[in-house]
Design a protein around this motif. Sequence first.
Motif, PDB file in Angstrom:
ATOM      1  N   GLN A 135      12.742  -2.143   4.653  1.00  0.00           N
ATOM      2  CA  GLN A 135      12.705  -1.075   3.543  1.00  0.00           C
ATOM      3  C   GLN A 135      11.652  -1.481   2.231  1.00  0.00           C
ATOM      4  OE1 GLN A 135      16.606  -0.191   2.471  1.00  0.00           O
ATOM      5  NE2 GLN A 135      17.752   0.299   4.534  1.00  0.00           N
ATOM      6  N   ILE A 136      11.834  -2.483   1.927  1.00  0.00           N
ATOM      7  CA  ILE A 136      10.888  -2.869   0.819  1.00  0.00           C
ATOM      8  C   ILE A 136       9.453  -2.638   1.325  1.00  0.00           C
ATOM      9  CG2 ILE A 136       9.968  -4.754  -0.412  1.00  0.00           C
ATOM     10  CD1 ILE A 136      12.736  -6.154  -0.762  1.00  0.00           C
ATOM     11  N   LEU A 137       9.082  -2.825   2.366  1.00  0.00           N
ATOM     12  CA  LEU A 137       7.488  -2.782   2.857  1.00  0.00           C
ATOM     13  C   LEU A 137       7.452  -1.228   3.162  1.00  0.00           C
ATOM     14  CD1 LEU A 137       7.454  -5.360   5.945  1.00  0.00           C
ATOM     15  CD2 LEU A 137       6.372  -5.530   3.612  1.00  0.00           C
ATOM     16  N   VAL A 138       8.478  -0.583   3.567  1.00  0.00           N
ATOM     17  CA  VAL A 138       8.164   1.051   3.576  1.00  0.00           C
ATOM     18  C   VAL A 138       8.034   1.370   2.235  1.00  0.00           C
ATOM     19  CG1 VAL A 138       9.393   3.105   4.215  1.00  0.00           C
ATOM     20  CG2 VAL A 138       9.154   1.525   5.723  1.00  0.00           C
ATOM     21  N   SER A 139       8.900   1.144   1.207  1.00  0.00           N
ATOM     22  CA  SER A 139       8.925   1.422  -0.360  1.00  0.00           C
ATOM     23  C   SER A 139       7.494   1.088  -0.878  1.00  0.00           C
ATOM     24  CB  SER A 139      10.069   0.730  -0.908  1.00  0.00           C
ATOM     25  OG  SER A 139      11.489   1.195  -0.485  1.00  0.00           O
ATOM     26  N   ALA A 140       6.816  -0.095  -0.493  1.00  0.00           N
ATOM     27  CA  ALA A 140       5.668  -0.275  -0.888  1.00  0.00           C
ATOM     28  C   ALA A 140       4.631   0.867  -0.599  1.00  0.00           C
ATOM     29  CB  ALA A 140       5.176  -1.574  -0.510  1.00  0.00           C
ATOM     30  N   ASP A 141       4.807   1.266   0.611  1.00  0.00           N
ATOM     31  CA  ASP A 141       3.618   2.383   1.349  1.00  0.00           C
ATOM     32  C   ASP A 141       4.005   3.716   0.498  1.00  0.00           C
ATOM     33  OD1 ASP A 141       2.827   0.439   2.947  1.00  0.00           O
ATOM     34  OD2 ASP A 141       4.023   1.254   4.738  1.00  0.00           O
ATOM     35  N   ASP A 142       5.438   3.896   0.175  1.00  0.00           N
ATOM     36  CA  ASP A 142       5.665   5.103  -0.432  1.00  0.00           C
ATOM     37  C   ASP A 142       4.854   5.435  -1.959  1.00  0.00           C
ATOM     38  OD1 ASP A 142       6.826   6.101   1.885  1.00  0.00           O
ATOM     39  OD2 ASP A 142       8.995   5.407   1.324  1.00  0.00           O
ATOM     40  N   ILE A 143       5.291   3.925  -2.465  1.00  0.00           N
ATOM     41  CA  ILE A 143       4.654   3.790  -3.821  1.00  0.00           C
ATOM     42  C   ILE A 143       3.090   4.067  -3.949  1.00  0.00           C
ATOM     43  CG2 ILE A 143       4.062   2.207  -5.567  1.00  0.00           C
ATOM     44  CD1 ILE A 143       7.025   1.169  -5.204  1.00  0.00           C
ATOM     45  N   ASN A 144       2.711   3.476  -2.979  1.00  0.00           N
ATOM     46  CA  ASN A 144       0.987   3.786  -2.926  1.00  0.00           C
ATOM     47  C   ASN A 144       0.709   5.289  -2.755  1.00  0.00           C
ATOM     48  OD1 ASN A 144       0.418   0.955  -3.266  1.00  0.00           O
ATOM     49  ND2 ASN A 144       0.655   0.643  -0.932  1.00  0.00           N
ATOM     50  N   SER A 145       1.486   5.798  -1.729  1.00  0.00           N
ATOM     51  CA  SER A 145       1.350   7.269  -1.592  1.00  0.00           C
ATOM     52  C   SER A 145       1.651   7.944  -2.555  1.00  0.00           C
ATOM     53  CB  SER A 145       2.320   7.783  -0.245  1.00  0.00           C
ATOM     54  OG  SER A 145       2.137   9.206  -0.030  1.00  0.00           O
TER      55      SER A 145
END
Length: 386
Positions: A135-145
Amino acid sequence: MTEAQKTNASPNDDAKESQTDLEAQQKRKKMLKIFAMLIIVAAILYAIGALVFGHSVDTDNAYVGAETAEITSMVSGQVEKVLVSDTQQVKKGDVLAIIDHRDAKIAVAQAEAELAKAKRQYTQSSANSSSLSSQILVSADDINSAKAQVAQAEVAYQQAQQEFSRRQQLSASGAISKEEFTKSQSALNNAKASVDVAQAALAQAESKRKAAQSNLDANEALIKDSSQSSTPDVLVAQAKLDQALLDLQRTEIKAPLDGVVARRSIQIGQRVAPGSVLMKIVPINALYVDANFKESQLKKVKVGQKATLTSDLYGHSVEYHGTVIGFSGGTGSAFALIPAQNATGNWIKVVQRLPVRIQLDPKELVEHPLRVGLSMEAEVDTSSAK
């Protein structure tokens, strides 16, 4: 008798009287010599007795004792079996009685289930850590997006702001219609709203990442530096299982030492509670004697001195050998339920006795067993082990 006759008889009578006095004197001298000889013999006998028998003290105020073991129940329950009776000799580890173990077995099953549950929870926590990391990795992608969307919205907002500035100048000179100016103003507002939405989406993505990180930290704190067998919840469940198994074992009451059963009070069907005294075990091969010596006898008695003892049970034909191992902390009267009040005016001095403990030889006890409370005669050799 005439005077002449008296005169003629006097010399004979005087001679007889002198002879009698002489015999009396000789008899007195003989008696004095005999008396003197008796005194000398008594003195010699006393000296011999002091030399030969002066290195020992004895008493017949001595009794056999033992460190008896009280058999108590460690668990509560109903007595199912009693396997021993009074006077029966038992060995260490022999089963004395059995308490109904059905409740104990249920407790064991419950503890095993709790242990299995704790182990599964640890496995689940480990899986949660992997999920939260993802989830943290996915959240990092969401933040970049979200950051890219914010940047795009800001560019669009700047363009709309520039277009609105031009339209505003043209509107002031009347070069464009009011409708066109209104459209440019709406486009600027929409661009500003898009920036706000993009920034809100970015903040939400960052919040989700922080929440996932917090959950991961909390989950890692539960399983950090531990394995499935060493995690606290598993250890607590294991301890409960160990206690349940121990309680199950304690439903079989066993002898803690070799000895003879005494004062058995347990009966089949009786319900016992923890701490209830069920019987006693007397270790007949580990007996001692408490010899109560007069205080005037204890001057030369020391720990480690050898002692010779006889029992009224076997008579003087059987001798026991022991060693002085200690002295009581006080006399018998000092530990009496109602001690003597020596401070009163009618005080009379009474010779006190102090218990001296003598350890008996176990090998001799095997050959000639004794029982607690039997009378003994003890003699301590004060010349030994000084």
